[in-house]
Design a protein around this motif. Sequence first.
Motif, PDB file in Angstrom:
ATOM      1  N   GLU A 181     -28.980  -3.872  45.357  1.00 57.75           N
ATOM      2  CA  GLU A 181     -29.245  -2.450  45.155  1.00 57.75           C
ATOM      3  C   GLU A 181     -29.388  -1.730  46.483  1.00 57.75           C
ATOM      4  O   GLU A 181     -29.998  -2.251  47.420  1.00 57.75           O
ATOM      5  CB  GLU A 181     -30.542  -2.259  44.355  1.00 57.75           C
ATOM      6  N   CYS A 182     -28.852  -0.490  46.517  1.00 59.00           N
ATOM      7  CA  CYS A 182     -29.075   0.380  47.662  1.00 59.00           C
ATOM      8  C   CYS A 182     -30.356   1.183  47.391  1.00 59.00           C
ATOM      9  O   CYS A 182     -30.988   1.015  46.348  1.00 59.00           O
ATOM     10  CB  CYS A 182     -27.877   1.311  47.842  1.00 59.00           C
ATOM     11  N   LEU A 183     -30.686   2.068  48.300  1.00 62.65           N
ATOM     12  CA  LEU A 183     -31.920   2.847  48.137  1.00 62.65           C
ATOM     13  C   LEU A 183     -31.807   3.897  47.032  1.00 62.65           C
ATOM     14  O   LEU A 183     -32.812   4.462  46.599  1.00 62.65           O
ATOM     15  CB  LEU A 183     -32.306   3.503  49.466  1.00 62.65           C
ATOM     16  N   GLU A 184     -30.579   4.172  46.566  1.00 63.09           N
ATOM     17  CA  GLU A 184     -30.410   5.083  45.429  1.00 63.09           C
ATOM     18  C   GLU A 184     -30.627   4.360  44.102  1.00 63.09           C
ATOM     19  O   GLU A 184     -30.537   4.969  43.032  1.00 63.09           O
ATOM     20  CB  GLU A 184     -29.002   5.695  45.438  1.00 63.09           C
ATOM     21  N   GLY A 185     -30.845   3.051  44.161  1.00 66.21           N
ATOM     22  CA  GLY A 185     -31.107   2.284  42.942  1.00 66.21           C
ATOM     23  C   GLY A 185     -29.857   1.797  42.231  1.00 66.21           C
ATOM     24  O   GLY A 185     -29.925   1.338  41.094  1.00 66.21           O
ATOM     25  N   SER A 186     -28.684   1.904  42.894  1.00 62.98           N
ATOM     26  CA  SER A 186     -27.447   1.388  42.285  1.00 62.98           C
ATOM     27  C   SER A 186     -27.209  -0.030  42.781  1.00 62.98           C
ATOM     28  O   SER A 186     -27.400  -0.315  43.961  1.00 62.98           O
ATOM     29  CB  SER A 186     -26.242   2.231  42.700  1.00 62.98           C
ATOM     30  N   MET A 187     -26.741  -0.897  41.861  1.00 64.35           N
ATOM     31  CA  MET A 187     -26.452  -2.266  42.268  1.00 64.35           C
ATOM     32  C   MET A 187     -24.970  -2.368  42.647  1.00 64.35           C
ATOM     33  O   MET A 187     -24.096  -2.214  41.799  1.00 64.35           O
ATOM     34  CB  MET A 187     -26.816  -3.238  41.157  1.00 64.35           C
ATOM     35  N   HIS A 188     -24.723  -2.604  43.946  1.00 65.12           N
ATOM     36  CA  HIS A 188     -23.358  -2.666  44.468  1.00 65.12           C
ATOM     37  C   HIS A 188     -22.890  -4.122  44.502  1.00 65.12           C
ATOM     38  O   HIS A 188     -23.575  -4.984  45.046  1.00 65.12           O
ATOM     39  CB  HIS A 188     -23.319  -2.121  45.899  1.00 65.12           C
ATOM     40  N   MET A 189     -21.683  -4.354  43.948  1.00 63.91           N
ATOM     41  CA  MET A 189     -21.135  -5.713  43.954  1.00 63.91           C
ATOM     42  C   MET A 189     -20.569  -6.062  45.329  1.00 63.91           C
ATOM     43  O   MET A 189     -19.938  -5.223  45.967  1.00 63.91           O
ATOM     44  CB  MET A 189     -20.011  -5.813  42.937  1.00 63.91           C
ATOM     45  N   THR A 244     -18.999   6.221  41.296  1.00 66.74           N
ATOM     46  CA  THR A 244     -19.440   5.848  42.644  1.00 66.74           C
ATOM     47  C   THR A 244     -20.898   6.268  42.822  1.00 66.74           C
ATOM     48  O   THR A 244     -21.423   7.077  42.079  1.00 66.74           O
ATOM     49  CB  THR A 244     -18.590   6.547  43.728  1.00 66.74           C
ATOM     50  N   CYS A 245     -21.508   5.700  43.844  1.00 64.44           N
ATOM     51  CA  CYS A 245     -22.927   5.969  44.111  1.00 64.44           C
ATOM     52  C   CYS A 245     -23.044   7.102  45.132  1.00 64.44           C
ATOM     53  O   CYS A 245     -22.188   7.259  45.995  1.00 64.44           O
ATOM     54  CB  CYS A 245     -23.562   4.693  44.644  1.00 64.44           C
ATOM     55  N   THR A 246     -24.118   7.851  45.033  1.00 66.70           N
ATOM     56  CA  THR A 246     -24.315   8.964  45.967  1.00 66.70           C
ATOM     57  C   THR A 246     -24.670   8.488  47.380  1.00 66.70           C
ATOM     58  O   THR A 246     -24.698   9.288  48.313  1.00 66.70           O
ATOM     59  CB  THR A 246     -25.449   9.880  45.472  1.00 66.70           C
ATOM     60  N   CYS A 247     -24.931   7.196  47.540  1.00 65.70           N
ATOM     61  CA  CYS A 247     -25.314   6.699  48.874  1.00 65.70           C
ATOM     62  C   CYS A 247     -24.135   6.678  49.839  1.00 65.70           C
ATOM     63  O   CYS A 247     -24.318   6.522  51.046  1.00 65.70           O
ATOM     64  CB  CYS A 247     -25.938   5.310  48.782  1.00 65.70           C
ATOM     65  N   GLY A 248     -22.916   6.785  49.299  1.00 64.81           N
ATOM     66  CA  GLY A 248     -21.749   6.806  50.174  1.00 64.81           C
ATOM     67  C   GLY A 248     -21.055   5.456  50.308  1.00 64.81           C
ATOM     68  O   GLY A 248     -19.920   5.388  50.759  1.00 64.81           O
TER      69      GLY A 248
HETATM   70 ZN   LIG Z   1     -25.543   3.140  46.520  1.00 64.93          ZN
END
Ligand SMILES: [Zn+2]
Length: 457
Positions: free
Chosen positions: A270-278, A326-330
């Motif tokens: 997980e990134c700091l936005e709370g999304s789990m990136h593969m 996509t996640c807002t973290c970029g």
């Molecule tokens: Zn993210």
Amino acid sequence: MVPRAARSALQRSLDTLIGQGGRHRALNAQLEFAALPRAAMLDEQRTRLRALIRHAATTVPYWRDAFADAKLDPNDFREVDDLAQLPILTKEIIRAEGDRLLSERVNRRALIERRTGGSTAEPLVFYVTRAEYEQQIATSLRGFALAGVRPGEPLGKIWGYNREQRLGNLIAPLTGRLFFDAYQTTPERMDRWVDHMQRIKPVCIYGYASALHIVARHISDRRATLPSVRVVASTAEKLFDGQRREIEAGFGAKVVDMYGCHEVPRLASECLEGSMHMALDAAVMEFVDDDTPGPSRRVLLTSLQSYAMPLIRYDVGDRARAISGTCTCGIELPLMAMDVGKIHHVFALPSGQRVHTSAFFKPLYTLDCLTTFQIQHRALDHIVVVAVPRPDRGAEASDRLAEVLRAFGSTFGPSVRFEAELVDTIPKTARGKQPIVTSQVSEDTSWATSETSEATT
Ligand SMILES: [Zn+2]
């Protein structure tokens, strides 16, 4: 305290000295990969998959036969979807085939042997080269980087060491690394851990979900604060929502979940936005519909880092699903979600009913009078909740557990006997974990949570 840049350089030098410099070089390459646009990542993943398939089909006896049996030419392999033509690799096949899963190209004496844990199932043995292992560790390290933890920043690790890490903690002002034994979560020990953390000021604490949860409750009970901690990384066990909330409250920090298994230590984080990136460069994950109700799918993984013993379409025993967008973290690494974790977390009851164990532990998480608990399926018709009450709340724990058990009784009928036992401590597994459920009912059921190997930055 030693400045971060100096500590980072020191860690690299020490790691290089003991033959672990490969992880730092691999980390740089993996960070560059994570910065690519998604289309470029997918292209690169496809290229790596084709190379792995050709390698397996030409140098690994089991896979050579599998391609021949399916009348497949590895050179026809183009897309990730082509994987569906290959058989699923099960744990039973790995046990039965043994050395036939190893590449003929590797020097067997140079291989590192890894074993999965397991309380009832026999351990599974698999092999990696040193270079492959360093790649895997680098993927773990990148998970921390995705959560904003930079190399050289002070960290605390709660892990199944089975002994106090006195020397490591003594030199912590120099190394910035603290080590706590997940085996020994007594109030006295945890008080010392909090003292250490307040002195060394780690920015990140990581460890098993169950251990983090116990420590977080202790910190809340003592009304201690740890202002240095920005991130708590939960690994190696399924992290439940109730645990996440309490860990965030206790440590006063953001929790990130990291998903992996013993075979491939970091599959997603997980990134700091709370999304789990593969980790697209570490593995291909297929999410296969197996007629089980609900949105989650069976995970099949193909490790792109394992050439000595290729793992292709490996059924790791987890359930998860891909998430579009996509996640807002970029970061454009694709997203996934874990819904229930291990498939085996299901109890068979005398009625023939199969109940996911979350039905039992969710109500127990609401009992803030408990420090921790474990659900033990001792016989088909006998389920025991073993619980450690918080200090001076034994009587309340006993009353509230009785209420929960009455509710279980009315939901699951009189054919199951529910009992509660209040204890001082719950024994840990050989690796220092505390599974939320254990079962002595089914021989073919592994209740172990994933065991992973971890490294710190
Ligand atoms: Zn993210």
